[in-house]
Design a protein around this motif. Structure first.
Motif, PDB file in Angstrom:
ATOM      1  N   GLN A   1      -8.375  -7.899 -14.602  1.00  0.00           N
ATOM      2  CA  GLN A   1      -8.543  -9.183 -14.010  1.00  0.00           C
ATOM      3  C   GLN A   1      -8.318 -10.380 -14.825  1.00  0.00           C
ATOM      4  OE1 GLN A   1      -9.748  -9.500 -10.311  1.00  0.00           O
ATOM      5  NE2 GLN A   1      -8.730 -11.548 -11.094  1.00  0.00           N
ATOM      6  N   PHE A   2      -7.772 -11.302 -14.581  1.00  0.00           N
ATOM      7  CA  PHE A   2      -7.407 -12.555 -15.317  1.00  0.00           C
ATOM      8  C   PHE A   2      -7.954 -13.729 -14.517  1.00  0.00           C
ATOM      9  CE2 PHE A   2      -4.718  -9.692 -17.312  1.00  0.00           C
ATOM     10  CZ  PHE A   2      -4.894 -10.047 -18.950  1.00  0.00           C
ATOM     11  N   ALA A   3      -8.506 -14.973 -14.957  1.00  0.00           N
ATOM     12  CA  ALA A   3      -9.078 -16.042 -14.187  1.00  0.00           C
ATOM     13  C   ALA A   3      -8.407 -17.030 -15.192  1.00  0.00           C
ATOM     14  CB  ALA A   3     -10.330 -16.050 -14.065  1.00  0.00           C
ATOM     15  N   ASP A   4      -7.856 -18.150 -14.357  1.00  0.00           N
ATOM     16  CA  ASP A   4      -7.380 -19.555 -15.022  1.00  0.00           C
ATOM     17  C   ASP A   4      -8.267 -20.630 -14.576  1.00  0.00           C
ATOM     18  OD1 ASP A   4      -6.222 -21.701 -15.966  1.00  0.00           O
ATOM     19  OD2 ASP A   4      -4.375 -21.688 -15.046  1.00  0.00           O
ATOM     20  N   VAL A   5      -9.090 -21.225 -15.408  1.00  0.00           N
ATOM     21  CA  VAL A   5     -10.108 -22.326 -15.012  1.00  0.00           C
ATOM     22  C   VAL A   5      -9.869 -23.570 -15.847  1.00  0.00           C
ATOM     23  CG1 VAL A   5     -11.852 -21.180 -16.422  1.00  0.00           C
ATOM     24  CG2 VAL A   5     -12.588 -22.406 -14.426  1.00  0.00           C
ATOM     25  N   THR A   6     -10.231 -24.672 -15.284  1.00  0.00           N
ATOM     26  CA  THR A   6     -10.581 -25.852 -15.807  1.00  0.00           C
ATOM     27  C   THR A   6     -12.072 -26.326 -15.862  1.00  0.00           C
ATOM     28  OG1 THR A   6      -8.419 -26.729 -15.598  1.00  0.00           O
ATOM     29  CG2 THR A   6      -9.973 -28.456 -15.963  1.00  0.00           C
ATOM     30  N   VAL A   7     -12.836 -26.584 -16.786  1.00  0.00           N
ATOM     31  CA  VAL A   7     -14.199 -26.974 -16.380  1.00  0.00           C
ATOM     32  C   VAL A   7     -14.334 -28.585 -16.725  1.00  0.00           C
ATOM     33  CG1 VAL A   7     -16.412 -26.518 -17.212  1.00  0.00           C
ATOM     34  CG2 VAL A   7     -14.654 -24.775 -17.036  1.00  0.00           C
ATOM     35  N   ASN A   8     -15.120 -29.247 -16.016  1.00  0.00           N
ATOM     36  CA  ASN A   8     -15.387 -30.848 -16.287  1.00  0.00           C
ATOM     37  C   ASN A   8     -16.635 -30.669 -17.133  1.00  0.00           C
ATOM     38  OD1 ASN A   8     -16.531 -33.467 -16.125  1.00  0.00           O
ATOM     39  ND2 ASN A   8     -15.433 -33.716 -14.247  1.00  0.00           N
ATOM     40  N   GLU A   9     -16.778 -31.120 -18.358  1.00  0.00           N
ATOM     41  CA  GLU A   9     -17.874 -30.990 -19.072  1.00  0.00           C
ATOM     42  C   GLU A   9     -19.021 -31.935 -18.807  1.00  0.00           C
ATOM     43  OE1 GLU A   9     -16.838 -33.821 -23.004  1.00  0.00           O
ATOM     44  OE2 GLU A   9     -16.803 -31.702 -23.275  1.00  0.00           O
ATOM     45  N   GLU A  10     -18.583 -33.052 -17.976  1.00  0.00           N
ATOM     46  CA  GLU A  10     -19.526 -34.147 -17.873  1.00  0.00           C
ATOM     47  C   GLU A  10     -20.519 -33.546 -16.580  1.00  0.00           C
ATOM     48  OE1 GLU A  10     -17.222 -37.527 -16.786  1.00  0.00           O
ATOM     49  OE2 GLU A  10     -16.746 -37.896 -19.014  1.00  0.00           O
ATOM     50  N   THR A  11     -19.782 -32.880 -15.501  1.00  0.00           N
ATOM     51  CA  THR A  11     -20.390 -32.332 -14.395  1.00  0.00           C
ATOM     52  C   THR A  11     -20.786 -31.089 -14.312  1.00  0.00           C
ATOM     53  OG1 THR A  11     -18.500 -32.202 -13.046  1.00  0.00           O
ATOM     54  CG2 THR A  11     -19.221 -34.319 -13.307  1.00  0.00           C
TER      55      THR A  11
ATOM     56  N   GLU B   1     -18.761 -28.955 -13.167  1.00  0.00           N
ATOM     57  CA  GLU B   1     -17.880 -28.484 -11.956  1.00  0.00           C
ATOM     58  C   GLU B   1     -16.673 -27.613 -12.556  1.00  0.00           C
ATOM     59  OE1 GLU B   1     -18.357 -31.600  -8.428  1.00  0.00           O
ATOM     60  OE2 GLU B   1     -17.526 -32.452 -10.328  1.00  0.00           O
ATOM     61  N   PHE B   2     -15.862 -26.882 -11.965  1.00  0.00           N
ATOM     62  CA  PHE B   2     -14.780 -25.968 -12.395  1.00  0.00           C
ATOM     63  C   PHE B   2     -13.848 -25.756 -11.205  1.00  0.00           C
ATOM     64  CE2 PHE B   2     -18.274 -22.884 -11.339  1.00  0.00           C
ATOM     65  CZ  PHE B   2     -17.668 -22.156 -10.674  1.00  0.00           C
ATOM     66  N   GLU B   3     -12.652 -25.881 -11.544  1.00  0.00           N
ATOM     67  CA  GLU B   3     -11.575 -25.328 -10.609  1.00  0.00           C
ATOM     68  C   GLU B   3     -10.856 -24.015 -11.133  1.00  0.00           C
ATOM     69  OE1 GLU B   3      -7.374 -27.216  -8.999  1.00  0.00           O
ATOM     70  OE2 GLU B   3      -8.588 -28.483 -10.362  1.00  0.00           O
ATOM     71  N   ILE B   4     -10.894 -23.038 -10.266  1.00  0.00           N
ATOM     72  CA  ILE B   4      -9.905 -21.922 -10.607  1.00  0.00           C
ATOM     73  C   ILE B   4      -8.667 -22.039 -10.057  1.00  0.00           C
ATOM     74  CG2 ILE B   4     -10.148 -19.426 -10.299  1.00  0.00           C
ATOM     75  CD1 ILE B   4     -12.972 -19.410  -9.692  1.00  0.00           C
ATOM     76  N   HIS B   5      -7.643 -22.146 -11.042  1.00  0.00           N
ATOM     77  CA  HIS B   5      -6.224 -22.403 -10.516  1.00  0.00           C
ATOM     78  C   HIS B   5      -5.700 -21.045 -10.307  1.00  0.00           C
ATOM     79  CE1 HIS B   5      -6.462 -26.220 -12.659  1.00  0.00           C
ATOM     80  NE2 HIS B   5      -7.000 -25.466 -14.022  1.00  0.00           N
ATOM     81  N   LYS B   6      -6.226 -19.794 -10.553  1.00  0.00           N
ATOM     82  CA  LYS B   6      -5.365 -18.709 -10.239  1.00  0.00           C
ATOM     83  C   LYS B   6      -6.142 -17.666 -10.528  1.00  0.00           C
ATOM     84  CE  LYS B   6      -1.048 -18.222 -10.829  1.00  0.00           C
ATOM     85  NZ  LYS B   6       0.323 -17.882 -11.339  1.00  0.00           N
TER      86      LYS B   6
ATOM     87  N   ASP C   1     -26.068 -15.309 -15.618  1.00  0.00           N
ATOM     88  CA  ASP C   1     -26.994 -15.157 -14.408  1.00  0.00           C
ATOM     89  C   ASP C   1     -26.153 -15.663 -13.058  1.00  0.00           C
ATOM     90  OD1 ASP C   1     -28.586 -14.815 -12.583  1.00  0.00           O
ATOM     91  OD2 ASP C   1     -30.214 -16.340 -13.487  1.00  0.00           O
ATOM     92  N   LEU C   2     -25.464 -14.585 -12.415  1.00  0.00           N
ATOM     93  CA  LEU C   2     -24.913 -14.989 -11.274  1.00  0.00           C
ATOM     94  C   LEU C   2     -25.797 -15.582 -10.141  1.00  0.00           C
ATOM     95  CD1 LEU C   2     -22.478 -11.950 -10.705  1.00  0.00           C
ATOM     96  CD2 LEU C   2     -21.798 -14.205 -11.866  1.00  0.00           C
ATOM     97  N   PRO C   3     -25.096 -16.335  -9.318  1.00  0.00           N
ATOM     98  CA  PRO C   3     -23.540 -16.876  -9.188  1.00  0.00           C
ATOM     99  C   PRO C   3     -23.495 -18.088 -10.257  1.00  0.00           C
ATOM    100  CG  PRO C   3     -24.888 -18.125  -7.487  1.00  0.00           C
ATOM    101  CD  PRO C   3     -26.039 -16.944  -7.914  1.00  0.00           C
ATOM    102  N   ILE C   4     -22.347 -18.339 -10.699  1.00  0.00           N
ATOM    103  CA  ILE C   4     -21.763 -19.317 -11.606  1.00  0.00           C
ATOM    104  C   ILE C   4     -21.771 -20.521 -10.885  1.00  0.00           C
ATOM    105  CG2 ILE C   4     -19.976 -20.138 -13.041  1.00  0.00           C
ATOM    106  CD1 ILE C   4     -19.418 -16.926 -13.508  1.00  0.00           C
ATOM    107  N   THR C   5     -22.496 -21.539 -11.192  1.00  0.00           N
ATOM    108  CA  THR C   5     -22.582 -22.770 -10.487  1.00  0.00           C
ATOM    109  C   THR C   5     -22.084 -23.966 -11.497  1.00  0.00           C
ATOM    110  OG1 THR C   5     -24.748 -23.195 -10.773  1.00  0.00           O
ATOM    111  CG2 THR C   5     -24.241 -21.932  -8.885  1.00  0.00           C
ATOM    112  N   ALA C   6     -21.937 -24.907 -11.046  1.00  0.00           N
ATOM    113  CA  ALA C   6     -21.726 -26.228 -11.932  1.00  0.00           C
ATOM    114  C   ALA C   6     -23.174 -26.452 -12.356  1.00  0.00           C
ATOM    115  CB  ALA C   6     -21.352 -27.495 -11.062  1.00  0.00           C
TER     116      ALA C   6
ATOM    117  N   ARG D   1     -23.695 -27.247 -16.464  1.00  0.00           N
ATOM    118  CA  ARG D   1     -24.312 -28.511 -16.904  1.00  0.00           C
ATOM    119  C   ARG D   1     -25.356 -28.197 -17.609  1.00  0.00           C
ATOM    120  NH1 ARG D   1     -22.207 -32.570 -18.819  1.00  0.00           N
ATOM    121  NH2 ARG D   1     -23.708 -32.295 -20.336  1.00  0.00           N
ATOM    122  N   ALA D   2     -26.389 -27.456 -17.220  1.00  0.00           N
ATOM    123  CA  ALA D   2     -27.774 -27.317 -17.814  1.00  0.00           C
ATOM    124  C   ALA D   2     -27.426 -26.972 -19.378  1.00  0.00           C
ATOM    125  CB  ALA D   2     -28.646 -26.230 -17.076  1.00  0.00           C
TER     126      ALA D   2
END
Length: 817
Positions: free
Chosen positions: A678-688, A690-695, A803-808, A812-813
């Motif tokens: 399994q592969f995941a491509d993600v961008t994470v916003n270090e300020e918030t 928040e993350f976006e999974i591209h694929k 610790d699931l689920p993975i949240t923004a 951030r914490a």
């Protein structure tokens, strides 16, 4: 890598020289004595490996498919039912006043634990083999309640509205006890005791009900403690310790659990029910109601998905008891609220891992412990908790020192059960997250670390039997992990990631490897029967259950491949215990591998018979004939007859008349693992955070895919379920154990708008023990998204969500620390 030493070619093995028990090498040879027609090249295949349309696809999307509730009009005097469930998490029902409900117009029956039609026998709801590897700790209705949702009374009425009003009219008085909601607190000797050990039958190994422990087991290969002691003295060995937590997960089946119970014209109990395990349900009902198995019939219509939830016998006993009390057929259909809090879920787990790895990246020791929350009762508790270790650990079977310890604990929360993956998602999240932490500490590429230690074709693997069946060893005869890694890595663009221009955005890929099983080794049985019609078509019957993914279509393709028929000319009948051959049911990724093998053998039996007729018709020896494209053809002369001509000759011929009918059973000690990356491509916003999974990309080795479209559909559906576990799963409760998650809106299941792009890749290998080289594919893709996503985030911004689920908020914490 350590490998088992082989004797010299001309030297007998030690056990043969000494006359001792055969070694694992002898008992599990690399070579497999398979049928000569099993392995076919791609251009030889007629029906398998074809992208055949799922045989019921159009009926499903047009609403023509009939599910259990759709059979209600077949019973004009049908009553509808509702269940009264406990409003407290722990205590006793001291009084039930049903008088107001019984006096209502249109109410046919009200039952309580004291009703004559309600047996007080113990049973388990787990639809597993016999004797069940789960404790018998349930009764149909309960005086002692152990979670909010325990059934304590039920009503049968003229319609659902009346049944619901009658349920609300029942007055219940409770004596409340303190609940315990945390597994660690539950094992404290002073914690409230949930079960009386004297009242539990078939208790499991390691059970300690004084401490609310349902089951405990552990196993070890090598010397784990000695390895950690040695690591403390060496600078070139690295010790890593991690802890991981996973939450409840709901099955979210489209069709709620539904059962219709009646007495047939022979006064037998007949159920039409949405079950994955018709034969297990029949046996359990026979036990509960003390009637012969022959007097129970279970019919399975189309099922609106199961995912393991319908492997449990949850409402069938209540429906039968109500039917007996009302003296008429009864339908019980659960509500969506009940599905979320009162039935079954994926059990939460806490997994701890320790490892010793050399500075070169060779794993010397793995030490895993898992504690799960079984909730109020124990179905599947021991087997699921054991699977947390025994399914993922074989990925690194070359590790010389391995220990796994498992504990299933009771609390006053909803009951854990079987759900897609069956413990493997919890274990893979821990193990594959841990592997990335090791790679980070060593400064090694995470793929390189894994590849250095991976299981491979030819390996003799014993880690999967480290608990429960310590004697279990399996030979790996097919493994495409290297190809899965290479193709998944290319598809995700592992080496081509470009960072965003914005300084607060960080992009990275994560990887997780996965493994599963194909059925339960030594504990499965599938059977099949196939008969030929005079027009050259066939009727195929199995006891297996198509719970949505298209198993019936795959079975038709396997049979057609053997018979030389078109797959659409093989009609697969739904399971019915009066008619269908025996089968354990649809669970443990067993249908293609186990039932498919039985179908192949039954079709071969039928083929042998039809060739005898064709031999007389063509005046050619049977061994010179082949079946293909709906004909039987002579290899010598090129002459042929159609299957239709053979069909008419077999039934109406002048010389010999006989129905062509093939039948077979199949059981095995083999359980070849499918493998995946399994592969995941993600961008994470270090300020918030928040993350976006591209694929999300999943490359899977499932052997030979019987139907690539269906296999890819399984991968994509499982990835969605895995993505849900990673980002939004979980049930919430207040301090008294009252559920707060009562529907899809509360649960937050990802919608199509939330779903990132998915790509499935089928890596074909060949499994000699499977039908035409097939292994399983249904469950393995559900294991990978949580660890791959957690690993991608770790690589992107340097924080670990364990610790699931993975949240923004969690990301951030940690960034703020």
């Amino acid at each position: 890598m350590s490998r088992t030493d082989e004797p010299a070619e001309d030297e007998p093995a030690a056990d043969e020289r000494q006359g001792s028990e055969p070694s694992a090498e002898v008992r599990h040879p690399i070579e497999w004595d398979e049928a000569p027609n099993n392995q076919k090249s791609a251009d030889e295949r007629q029906a398998i490996s074809k992208r055949e349309e799922k045989n019921d696809a159009r009926k499903i999307v047009t609403g023509e498919s009939k599910y259990t509730a759709d059979y209600a009009p077949n019973f004009p005097d049908l009553a509808e039912a509702a269940v009264l469930r406990s409003e407290i998490a722990h205590g006793y029902v001291t009084e039930i006043d049903t008088s107001a409900a019984e006096a209502m117009d249109g109410v046919y029956a009200v039952i309580t634990p004291d009703s004559e039609t309600v047996p007080d026998r113990k049973y388990t709801s787990a639809g597993q083999s016999y004797p069940e590897p789960s404790p018998w700790d349930l009764t149909i209705l309960r005086r002692k309640v152990r979670f909010v949702g325990d059934p304590i009374a039920a009503v049968a009425a003229k319609n659902g509205d009346i049944a619901d009003r009658a349920i609300r009219a029942i007055d219940v008085t409770y004596e409340e006890l303190d609940p315990v909601l945390d597994p660690e607190e539950a094992t404290d000797p002073d914690a409230p005791r949930i079960h009386d050990p004297e009242e539990v039958e078939n208790a499991q190994p390691g059970a300690d009900y004084e401490r609310n422990v349902e089951a405990h087991d552990e196993g070890e290969i090598g010397d784990v403690d000695g390895t950690f002691e040695e690591a403390a003295t060496r600078d070139d060995w690295v010790v890593t310790e991690t802890e991981w937590k996973t939450p409840y997960q709901s099955h979210c089946v489209p069709e709620p659990h539904t059962t219709i119970a009646r007495r047939d014209q022979d006064d037998r109990i007949h159920l039409v029910t949405s079950t994955q395990v018709p034969y297990h349900t029949r046996r359990q009902l026979s036990h509960l109601f003390d009637v012969p198995i022959r007097d129970v019939r279970v019919t399975k219509p189309r099922i609106g998905a199961g995912f393991g939830s319908k492997q449990s016998m949850l409402i069938e006993p209540i429906t039968v008891a109500l039917m007996e009390a009302a003296g008429r057929p009864v339908k019980l259909e659960t509500t969506r609220r009940e599905q979320f809090y009162a039935l079954r879920s994926r059990r939460p787990a806490r997994v701890r891992l320790r490892s010793v790895v050399t500075d070169k990246g060779d794993i010397k020791a793995l030490d895993m412990s898992a504690v799960t929350n079984s909730g109020a009762y124990g179905p599947h508790g021991r087997t699921v908790t054991g699977s947390i270790g025994t399914k993922p650990l074989p990925l690194y079977t070359h590790t010389p020192n391995v220990r796994f310890e498992m504990t299933a604990v009771h609390t006053n929360l909803p009951v854990g059960g079987a759900i897609r993956g069956y413990g493997a998602p919890q274990g893979h999240f821990a193990l594959e997250g841990h592997m990335d932490e090791v790679a980070h500490e060593l400064g090694i590429d995470p793929i390189e670390l894994r590849s250095r230690n991976l299981i491979a074709e030819g390996d003799l693997e014993a880690v999967s039997g480290i608990t429960m069946k310590s004697e279990h060893v399996r030979r790996i005869r097919s493994c495409g992990l290297d190809e899965c890694i290479a193709e998944g890595k290319a598809a995700i663009g592992w080496d081509e990631i470009e960072q965003p221009e914005e300084a607060h955005l960080h992009r990275a890929c994560g990887v997780a490897l996965t493994a599963q099983k194909s059925g339960v080794a030594g504990d499965e049985l599938g059977a099949a029967h196939i008969k030929m019609n005079e027009d050259g078509s066939f009727i195929l019957q199995t006891g297996a259950v198509d719970i949505g993914p298209g198993a019936d279509t795959a079975m038709a393709q396997i049979a057609a491949e053997v018979l030389g028929a078109r797959s659409e000319d093989v009609l697969v009948q739904p399971s019915d215990t009066d008619i269908s051959p025996f089968d354990y049911g649809a669970y443990a990724s067993s249908t293609t591998y186990v039932t498919g093998s039985a179908v192949k053998k039954a079709a071969e039996d039928a083929r042998d018979q039809l060739l005898k007729f064709a031999s007389r018709m063509l005046e050619e020896p049977a061994d010179t004939l082949e079946t293909r494209d709906g004909t039987v053809r002579s290899e010598r002369t090129g002459e042929s007859v159609t299957l239709e001509e053979v069909g008419y000759e077999s039934i109406y011929g002048d010389e010999v008349r006989a129905q062509v009918m093939g039948q077979a059973s199949f059981s095995t000690d083999e359980s070849p693992p499918p493998f995946g990356a399994q592969f995941a491509d993600v961008t994470v916003n270090e300020e918030t955070g928040e993350f976006e999974i591209h694929k999300l990309v999943f490359a899977v080795d499932c052997g030979v895919a019987i139907n690539p479209d269906l296999a890819e559909g399984q991968v994509e559906g499982a990835m969605h379920m895995s993505y849900e576990l990673a980002t939004s799963a979980g049930l919430s409760f207040d301090d008294d154990g009252t559920p707060e998650t009562l529907g899809f809106r509360d649960y937050g299941m990802p919608t199509t708008a939330d779903q990132p792009p998915l790509k499935s890749i089928l890596v074909e290998t060949y499994e000699p023990t499977g039908p035409f080289g097939a292994k399983s594919v249904a469950e393995i893709p559900v294991n990978g998204v949580p660890p791959a996503l957690s690993n991608a985030i770790r690589r992107a911004v340097g924080v670990r969500v364990s610790d699931l689920p993975i949240t923004a908020e969690k990301i951030r914490a940690q960034l703020d620390e």
